[in-house]
Design a protein around this motif. Structure first.
Motif, PDB file in Angstrom:
ATOM      1  N   PRO A 103       0.795  -1.227   0.081  1.00 47.62           N
ATOM      2  CA  PRO A 103      -0.164   0.028   0.116  1.00 47.62           C
ATOM      3  C   PRO A 103       0.565   1.217   0.022  1.00 47.62           C
ATOM      4  O   PRO A 103       0.451   2.433  -0.760  1.00 47.62           O
ATOM      5  CB  PRO A 103      -0.774  -0.230   1.340  1.00 47.62           C
ATOM      6  CG  PRO A 103      -0.948  -1.624   1.454  1.00 47.62           C
ATOM      7  CD  PRO A 103       0.417  -2.249   0.992  1.00 47.62           C
ATOM      8  N   ASP A 104       1.842   1.159   0.692  1.00 50.53           N
ATOM      9  CA  ASP A 104       2.655   2.316   0.716  1.00 50.53           C
ATOM     10  C   ASP A 104       3.479   2.605  -0.746  1.00 50.53           C
ATOM     11  O   ASP A 104       3.618   3.920  -1.071  1.00 50.53           O
ATOM     12  CB  ASP A 104       3.799   2.393   1.897  1.00 50.53           C
ATOM     13  CG  ASP A 104       5.036   1.454   1.810  1.00 50.53           C
ATOM     14  OD1 ASP A 104       4.462   0.106   1.565  1.00 50.53           O
ATOM     15  OD2 ASP A 104       6.091   1.383   2.002  1.00 50.53           O
ATOM     16  N   SER A 106       1.992   2.199  -3.576  1.00 49.86           N
ATOM     17  CA  SER A 106       0.908   2.684  -4.389  1.00 49.86           C
ATOM     18  C   SER A 106       0.682   4.281  -3.862  1.00 49.86           C
ATOM     19  O   SER A 106       0.585   5.125  -4.992  1.00 49.86           O
ATOM     20  CB  SER A 106      -0.408   1.790  -4.101  1.00 49.86           C
ATOM     21  OG  SER A 106      -0.520   0.627  -4.727  1.00 49.86           O
ATOM     22  N   ARG A 107       0.621   4.390  -2.622  1.00 48.50           N
ATOM     23  CA  ARG A 107       0.577   5.979  -2.407  1.00 48.50           C
ATOM     24  C   ARG A 107       1.837   6.769  -2.714  1.00 48.50           C
ATOM     25  O   ARG A 107       1.505   7.970  -3.548  1.00 48.50           O
ATOM     26  CB  ARG A 107       0.670   6.036  -0.516  1.00 48.50           C
ATOM     27  CG  ARG A 107      -0.596   5.437  -0.122  1.00 48.50           C
ATOM     28  CD  ARG A 107      -1.060   5.812   1.395  1.00 48.50           C
ATOM     29  NE  ARG A 107       0.050   4.888   2.277  1.00 48.50           N
ATOM     30  CZ  ARG A 107      -0.484   3.520   2.592  1.00 48.50           C
ATOM     31  NH1 ARG A 107      -1.684   3.258   2.422  1.00 48.50           N
ATOM     32  NH2 ARG A 107       0.719   3.060   3.441  1.00 48.50           N
ATOM     33  N   ARG A 108       2.771   6.299  -2.633  1.00 51.72           N
ATOM     34  CA  ARG A 108       4.082   6.735  -3.207  1.00 51.72           C
ATOM     35  C   ARG A 108       3.777   7.145  -4.834  1.00 51.72           C
ATOM     36  O   ARG A 108       4.082   8.207  -5.409  1.00 51.72           O
ATOM     37  CB  ARG A 108       5.230   6.309  -2.909  1.00 51.72           C
ATOM     38  CG  ARG A 108       6.539   7.157  -3.170  1.00 51.72           C
ATOM     39  CD  ARG A 108       7.848   6.566  -2.474  1.00 51.72           C
ATOM     40  NE  ARG A 108       8.029   5.426  -3.184  1.00 51.72           N
ATOM     41  CZ  ARG A 108       8.239   4.224  -2.799  1.00 51.72           C
ATOM     42  NH1 ARG A 108       7.747   4.060  -1.358  1.00 51.72           N
ATOM     43  NH2 ARG A 108       8.506   3.354  -3.095  1.00 51.72           N
ATOM     44  N   GLU A 111       1.504   9.798  -5.743  1.00 52.89           N
ATOM     45  CA  GLU A 111       2.078  11.163  -5.288  1.00 52.89           C
ATOM     46  C   GLU A 111       2.983  11.576  -6.326  1.00 52.89           C
ATOM     47  O   GLU A 111       2.960  12.751  -6.886  1.00 52.89           O
ATOM     48  CB  GLU A 111       3.071  11.292  -3.936  1.00 52.89           C
ATOM     49  CG  GLU A 111       1.793  11.101  -2.800  1.00 52.89           C
ATOM     50  CD  GLU A 111       2.622  10.720  -1.251  1.00 52.89           C
ATOM     51  OE1 GLU A 111       3.832  10.952  -1.468  1.00 52.89           O
ATOM     52  OE2 GLU A 111       2.069  10.745  -0.349  1.00 52.89           O
ATOM     53  N   ASP A 122      -4.817   2.787  -7.604  1.00 52.81           N
ATOM     54  CA  ASP A 122      -4.426   1.561  -7.427  1.00 52.81           C
ATOM     55  C   ASP A 122      -5.683   0.594  -7.370  1.00 52.81           C
ATOM     56  O   ASP A 122      -6.732   1.169  -6.842  1.00 52.81           O
ATOM     57  CB  ASP A 122      -3.738   1.180  -5.917  1.00 52.81           C
ATOM     58  CG  ASP A 122      -4.276   1.915  -4.904  1.00 52.81           C
ATOM     59  OD1 ASP A 122      -4.401   3.155  -4.741  1.00 52.81           O
ATOM     60  OD2 ASP A 122      -5.150   1.114  -4.197  1.00 52.81           O
ATOM     61  N   PRO A 167      -8.787   6.661  -0.577  1.00 48.89           N
ATOM     62  CA  PRO A 167      -7.897   7.100  -1.166  1.00 48.89           C
ATOM     63  C   PRO A 167      -6.830   5.916  -1.538  1.00 48.89           C
ATOM     64  O   PRO A 167      -6.652   4.962  -1.268  1.00 48.89           O
ATOM     65  CB  PRO A 167      -7.236   8.130   0.083  1.00 48.89           C
ATOM     66  CG  PRO A 167      -7.761   7.290   1.242  1.00 48.89           C
ATOM     67  CD  PRO A 167      -8.945   6.656   1.017  1.00 48.89           C
ATOM     68  N   SER A 168      -5.745   6.859  -2.092  1.00 54.49           N
ATOM     69  CA  SER A 168      -4.516   5.715  -2.922  1.00 54.49           C
ATOM     70  C   SER A 168      -4.076   5.285  -1.625  1.00 54.49           C
ATOM     71  O   SER A 168      -3.774   5.348  -0.510  1.00 54.49           O
ATOM     72  CB  SER A 168      -3.556   6.819  -3.120  1.00 54.49           C
ATOM     73  OG  SER A 168      -3.880   7.708  -4.209  1.00 54.49           O
ATOM     74  N   GLY A 169      -3.770   3.659  -2.091  1.00 56.01           N
ATOM     75  CA  GLY A 169      -3.413   2.819  -0.959  1.00 56.01           C
ATOM     76  C   GLY A 169      -4.394   1.939  -0.625  1.00 56.01           C
ATOM     77  O   GLY A 169      -4.387   0.584  -0.278  1.00 56.01           O
ATOM     78  N   SER A 170      -5.618   2.401  -0.650  1.00 59.89           N
ATOM     79  CA  SER A 170      -6.624   1.581   0.077  1.00 59.89           C
ATOM     80  C   SER A 170      -7.195   0.539  -0.836  1.00 59.89           C
ATOM     81  O   SER A 170      -7.447  -0.672  -0.318  1.00 59.89           O
ATOM     82  CB  SER A 170      -8.123   2.659  -0.014  1.00 59.89           C
ATOM     83  OG  SER A 170      -7.860   3.645   1.016  1.00 59.89           O
TER      84      SER A 170
END
Length: 302
Positions: A103-104, A106-108, A111, A122, A167-170
């Motif tokens: 997940p982290d 995907s969040r990066r 961004e 994602d 949100p992103s990563g979910s």
């Protein structure tokens, strides 16, 4: 946006990506596929899509870029590597990562993509090869609601249950939970079939009646046959589920959540992978149960 006017670059045409790309072709999209193995590109081209010689060629001018590769480092390389997706995608393009990764990460990636004027979702999937072929995948999507709506025509072409989960990563977090449940179901199904065979029950009849009750599940419907026939040709490989259980256990530890049964199944999957069975379908957890029960190689006729 009309699907007939959209060009989709599809990066990663493996067991899951290839049928997904072909379903997008069938839905009327202009699909440009790229894969490290030329045969996969040829298969998409034969279905009416187009092939590209590299990521840059596939991505340039595309409205949507879909990615389906094995692991977090692969996604990072495809998206942010030299001459990768982010270097070549047009501003405003939608990037949908169907891979199952941390997940982290995907969040990066979201961004970094946003800083370059790209929309990144994602969108890991569940349903295995059969679901990819049928276009009936379950898709859990992380990102903004606006970008999720923009991707709806793409999701509709490859999935049946499509949900924006946050949100992103979910999406990756929900997929981790999915893989935890699937692993547990496969292990218990394997244990049940070995148990039934030890008592010389008609296992096919038993599986049929179990499938009609509370024990019934998609796992039972799709994986019992593999176990009964000892056919573990990959629909979803042990090596990938081993990777996914690493994501689950790490995320659980970070959240302070205890997953005792999940941890045990993760070790059984790790054992199969370490024994060289990573290329088999995850229903091959059955092999571990047979061996632990001292029943490997025995006759299994009803």
């Amino acid at each position: 946006m009309s699907s007939t006017k959209q060009t989709i670059a599809f990066i990663g045409l493996g067991i899951m990506g290839r049928p997904m790309a072909i379903n997008l072709v069938k839905a009327g999209f202009d699909v440009v596929g790229f894969n490290l193995e030329p045969a996969a590109i040829e298969a998409v081209a034969a279905a009416g899509g187009r092939g590209a010689g590299n990521i840059a060629e596939a991505v340039k001018g595309a409205d949507v870029i879909a990615v389906m590769v094995p692991d977090s480092p692969d996604v990072e390389l495809v998206l942010t590597g030299e001459d990768g997706v982010f270097d070549n995608a047009r501003e405003g393009a939608l990037v949908i990562d169907f891979s199952t990764i941390l997940p982290d990460v995907s969040r990066r990636m979201a961004e970094v993509g946003a800083a370059r004027g790209l929309r990144v979702l994602d969108a890991p999937v569940s349903g295995g090869e059969a679901g990819a072929i049928e276009g009936s995948l379950s898709i859990m999507v992380g990102g903004t609601a606006e970008d999720f709506a923009l991707g709806a025509p793409v999701f509709d072409a490859v999935g049946a249950t499509i949900v924006h989960v946050g949100p992103s990563g979910s999406g990756q977090t929900v997929k981790a939970a999915n893989q935890l449940i699937v692993a547990g179901n496969i292990e218990l199904l394997a244990e049940a079939i070995v148990f039934l065979e030890a008592h010389h029950v008609d296992t096919e009849a038993a599986v049929k009646v179990l499938g009609g009750g509370l024990a019934g599940s998609t796992v039972l419907q799709r994986k019992a046959g593999n176990m009964l026939s000892r056919n573990f040709a990959p629909g979803f490989r042990i090596a990938l589920h081993h990777k996914d259980m690493g994501i689950v256990t790490n995320a659980a530890r970070e959240a302070g959540v205890v997953i005792p049964l999940g941890a045990a199944v993760a070790q059984l999957i790790a054992s199969l992978n370490a024994q060289g069975h990573g290329g088999l379908d995850h229903s091959a957890l059955f092999k571990s149960v047979e061996e632990l029960s001292g029943r490997a190689g025995e006759s299994h006729t009803s």
